[in-house]
Design a protein around this motif. Structure first.
Motif, mmCIF file in Angstrom:
data_model
loop_
_atom_site.group_PDB
_atom_site.id
_atom_site.type_symbol
_atom_site.label_atom_id
_atom_site.label_comp_id
_atom_site.label_asym_id
_atom_site.label_seq_id
_atom_site.Cartn_x
_atom_site.Cartn_y
_atom_site.Cartn_z
ATOM 1 N N SER A 14 17.837 -15.734 -22.011
ATOM 2 C CA SER A 14 17.582 -17.104 -22.418
ATOM 3 C C SER A 14 17.105 -17.867 -21.204
ATOM 4 O O SER A 14 17.851 -18.055 -20.263
ATOM 5 C CB SER A 14 18.861 -17.761 -22.924
ATOM 6 O OG SER A 14 18.979 -17.649 -24.278
ATOM 7 N N ARG A 17 16.064 -23.827 -22.107
ATOM 8 C CA ARG A 17 15.971 -24.340 -23.468
ATOM 9 C C ARG A 17 16.348 -25.813 -23.432
ATOM 10 O O ARG A 17 17.282 -26.201 -22.748
ATOM 11 C CB ARG A 17 16.930 -23.604 -24.403
ATOM 12 C CG ARG A 17 16.733 -22.122 -24.417
ATOM 13 C CD ARG A 17 15.529 -21.747 -25.253
ATOM 14 N NE ARG A 17 15.444 -20.293 -25.302
ATOM 15 C CZ ARG A 17 14.329 -19.638 -25.161
ATOM 16 N NH1 ARG A 17 13.203 -20.260 -24.970
ATOM 17 N NH2 ARG A 17 14.315 -18.334 -25.216
ATOM 18 N N CYS A 18 15.624 -26.621 -24.189
ATOM 19 C CA CYS A 18 15.867 -28.057 -24.153
ATOM 20 C C CYS A 18 15.691 -28.644 -25.543
ATOM 21 O O CYS A 18 14.740 -28.318 -26.250
ATOM 22 C CB CYS A 18 14.907 -28.710 -23.165
ATOM 23 S SG CYS A 18 15.124 -30.481 -23.019
ATOM 24 N N SER A 32 19.896 -25.804 -21.461
ATOM 25 C CA SER A 32 20.613 -24.618 -21.016
ATOM 26 C C SER A 32 19.639 -23.683 -20.321
ATOM 27 O O SER A 32 18.437 -23.720 -20.567
ATOM 28 C CB SER A 32 21.280 -23.904 -22.191
ATOM 29 O OG SER A 32 20.294 -23.380 -23.045
ATOM 30 N N GLU A 33 20.185 -22.858 -19.466
ATOM 31 C CA GLU A 33 19.396 -21.845 -18.770
ATOM 32 C C GLU A 33 20.261 -20.601 -18.596
ATOM 33 O O GLU A 33 21.417 -20.701 -18.209
ATOM 34 C CB GLU A 33 18.934 -22.368 -17.416
ATOM 35 C CG GLU A 33 18.036 -21.419 -16.691
ATOM 36 C CD GLU A 33 17.487 -22.009 -15.411
ATOM 37 O OE1 GLU A 33 16.916 -21.234 -14.647
ATOM 38 O OE2 GLU A 33 17.653 -23.204 -15.172
ATOM 39 N N LEU A 35 21.675 -18.273 -20.832
ATOM 40 C CA LEU A 35 22.895 -18.266 -21.637
ATOM 41 C C LEU A 35 23.622 -16.929 -21.599
ATOM 42 O O LEU A 35 24.828 -16.871 -21.791
ATOM 43 C CB LEU A 35 22.573 -18.630 -23.079
ATOM 44 C CG LEU A 35 22.234 -20.096 -23.312
ATOM 45 C CD1 LEU A 35 21.846 -20.321 -24.763
ATOM 46 C CD2 LEU A 35 23.400 -20.975 -22.941
ATOM 47 N N ASN A 37 24.125 -15.116 -18.992
ATOM 48 C CA ASN A 37 24.844 -15.078 -17.714
ATOM 49 C C ASN A 37 24.886 -13.672 -17.116
ATOM 50 O O ASN A 37 25.884 -13.242 -16.551
ATOM 51 C CB ASN A 37 26.255 -15.638 -17.859
ATOM 52 C CG ASN A 37 26.812 -16.086 -16.519
ATOM 53 O OD1 ASN A 37 26.069 -16.508 -15.641
ATOM 54 N ND2 ASN A 37 28.116 -16.010 -16.363
ATOM 55 N N ARG A 65 24.407 -19.198 -14.998
ATOM 56 C CA ARG A 65 24.270 -19.955 -16.244
ATOM 57 C C ARG A 65 24.413 -21.456 -15.980
ATOM 58 O O ARG A 65 25.280 -21.884 -15.225
ATOM 59 C CB ARG A 65 25.341 -19.498 -17.229
ATOM 60 C CG ARG A 65 25.376 -20.305 -18.490
ATOM 61 C CD ARG A 65 26.417 -19.852 -19.481
ATOM 62 N NE ARG A 65 27.518 -19.131 -18.878
ATOM 63 C CZ ARG A 65 28.209 -18.195 -19.504
ATOM 64 N NH1 ARG A 65 27.917 -17.870 -20.719
ATOM 65 N NH2 ARG A 65 29.203 -17.598 -18.896
ATOM 66 N N VAL A 66 23.557 -22.251 -16.632
ATOM 67 C CA VAL A 66 23.596 -23.709 -16.522
ATOM 68 C C VAL A 66 23.545 -24.282 -17.935
ATOM 69 O O VAL A 66 22.679 -23.916 -18.721
ATOM 70 C CB VAL A 66 22.396 -24.241 -15.708
ATOM 71 C CG1 VAL A 66 22.395 -25.757 -15.696
ATOM 72 C CG2 VAL A 66 22.419 -23.695 -14.304
ATOM 73 N N ILE A 67 24.486 -25.172 -18.258
ATOM 74 C CA ILE A 67 24.504 -25.866 -19.542
ATOM 75 C C ILE A 67 24.769 -27.328 -19.236
ATOM 76 O O ILE A 67 25.645 -27.648 -18.439
ATOM 77 C CB ILE A 67 25.600 -25.316 -20.470
ATOM 78 C CG1 ILE A 67 25.356 -23.838 -20.749
ATOM 79 C CG2 ILE A 67 25.664 -26.103 -21.767
ATOM 80 C CD1 ILE A 67 26.472 -23.165 -21.501
#
Length: 75
Positions: A14, A17-18, A32-33, A35, A37, A65-67
């Motif tokens: 993933s 995503r925005c 998110s980036e 997902l 992980n 992972r970034v959310i």
């Protein structure tokens, strides 16, 4: 290799995503980036030859992972 796939592997990932929702005076953005992980090498990986081959590969890793959410209000 120690279970860390390279970026060129065929595993699903993933990327960024925005979702954005806007009204007259405010907006909401969810993003998110990575997902999954999954840790991956992002550059050249090499063996540890300086202190003897230990069977591991070393190299730079991609970002974790970034959310997040961003709320904006216009005055």
């Amino acid at each position: 290799m120690t279970g860390i796939p390279s970026s060129s592997s065929g595993l699903a990932r993933s990327i960024l995503r925005c979702v954005r929702y806007e009204r007259d005076r405010w907006s909401l953005r969810l993003f998110s980036e990575d997902l999954t992980n999954v840790r991956r090498f992002s550059g050249l990986a090499f063996d540890n030859l300086a202190f003897g081959a230990d069977g591991n590969h070393y190299g730079p890793l991609e970002a974790p992972r970034v959310i997040g959410a961003e709320l904006e209000r216009k005055f």
